[in-house]
Design a protein around this motif. Structure first.
Motif, mmCIF file in Angstrom:
data_model
loop_
_atom_site.group_PDB
_atom_site.id
_atom_site.type_symbol
_atom_site.label_atom_id
_atom_site.label_comp_id
_atom_site.label_asym_id
_atom_site.label_seq_id
_atom_site.Cartn_x
_atom_site.Cartn_y
_atom_site.Cartn_z
ATOM 1 N N ALA A 1 2.753 -0.817 -1.574
ATOM 2 C CA ALA A 1 2.457 -1.738 -2.019
ATOM 3 C C ALA A 1 2.841 -3.241 -1.178
ATOM 4 N N THR A 2 3.756 -2.979 -0.342
ATOM 5 C CA THR A 2 4.020 -4.193 0.639
ATOM 6 C C THR A 2 3.107 -4.090 1.721
ATOM 7 N N ASN B 1 -8.505 5.190 5.262
ATOM 8 C CA ASN B 1 -7.876 5.115 6.593
ATOM 9 C C ASN B 1 -6.548 4.223 6.299
ATOM 10 N N ASP B 2 -6.975 2.983 5.615
ATOM 11 C CA ASP B 2 -5.765 1.890 5.237
ATOM 12 C C ASP B 2 -4.581 2.700 4.491
ATOM 13 N N LEU B 3 -4.970 3.334 3.438
ATOM 14 C CA LEU B 3 -4.190 3.892 2.423
ATOM 15 C C LEU B 3 -3.393 4.909 3.187
ATOM 16 N N ARG B 4 -4.120 5.584 3.982
ATOM 17 C CA ARG B 4 -3.311 6.861 4.888
ATOM 18 C C ARG B 4 -2.220 6.422 5.763
ATOM 19 N N ARG B 5 -2.709 5.304 6.340
ATOM 20 C CA ARG B 5 -1.575 4.665 7.091
ATOM 21 C C ARG B 5 -0.263 4.105 6.417
ATOM 22 N N ALA B 6 -0.603 3.448 5.064
ATOM 23 C CA ALA B 6 0.268 2.888 4.303
ATOM 24 C C ALA B 6 1.311 4.296 3.840
ATOM 25 N N GLN B 7 0.708 5.221 3.605
ATOM 26 C CA GLN B 7 1.364 6.349 3.003
ATOM 27 C C GLN B 7 2.165 7.006 4.178
ATOM 28 N N ALA B 8 1.613 7.114 5.306
ATOM 29 C CA ALA B 8 2.483 7.732 6.443
ATOM 30 C C ALA B 8 3.669 6.752 6.523
ATOM 31 N N GLU B 9 3.585 5.600 6.575
ATOM 32 C CA GLU B 9 4.802 4.508 6.794
ATOM 33 C C GLU B 9 5.652 4.781 5.658
ATOM 34 N N ALA B 10 5.152 5.075 4.267
ATOM 35 C CA ALA B 10 6.040 5.434 3.168
ATOM 36 C C ALA B 10 6.809 6.760 3.465
#
Length: 119
Positions: free
Chosen positions: A66-67, A105-114
């Motif tokens: 979410a951030t 891809n944006d979601l995948r990058r955010a999930q990877a950071e999480a």
């Protein structure tokens, strides 16, 4: 003194003009509804074990996402992932669209950071 009175409205106007142009970050909006966060946590817990530790990790994960990703973009990516599983020409359009791929891809990058921060 007279110059100061003239400068203040100009500075205020510039602040208003530059504020939105500078970009609003997802974390500033906190725009994920509780139901969306809960749905994510339930799914995450199914994938990672239904333990107290997984509640903490999965809750952390959606908070990190979410951030990074505005809710509207999150919904787009989730919709694309869901619709791309449909076996039809409609599903094929979701799988091949450049915009759809970008959202996922944006979601995948955010999930990877999480994943890095929370697990």
């Amino acid at each position: 003194m007279m110059t100061c009175r003239r400068v203040r409205p100009i500075v205020a106007a510039l602040a208003l003009l530059c504020g939105p142009a500078s970009g609003v970050r997802a974390q500033d909006l906190n725009d994920y509804p509780t139901s969306a966060r809960a749905e994510y946590v339930f799914g995450c817990m199914k994938a990672n074990g239904e333990t107290r530790q997984s509640i903490e990790q999965c809750s952390c994960s959606i908070d990190v996402i979410a951030t990074i990703l505005p809710y509207e973009r999150y919904v787009t990516a989730e919709t694309v992932l869901s619709m791309s599983q449909v076996r039809s020409t409609l599903g094929a359009e979701f799988r091949s669209s450049e915009q759809a791929t970008s959202a996922v891809n944006d979601l995948r990058r955010a999930q990877a950071e999480a994943e890095v921060r929370c697990f």
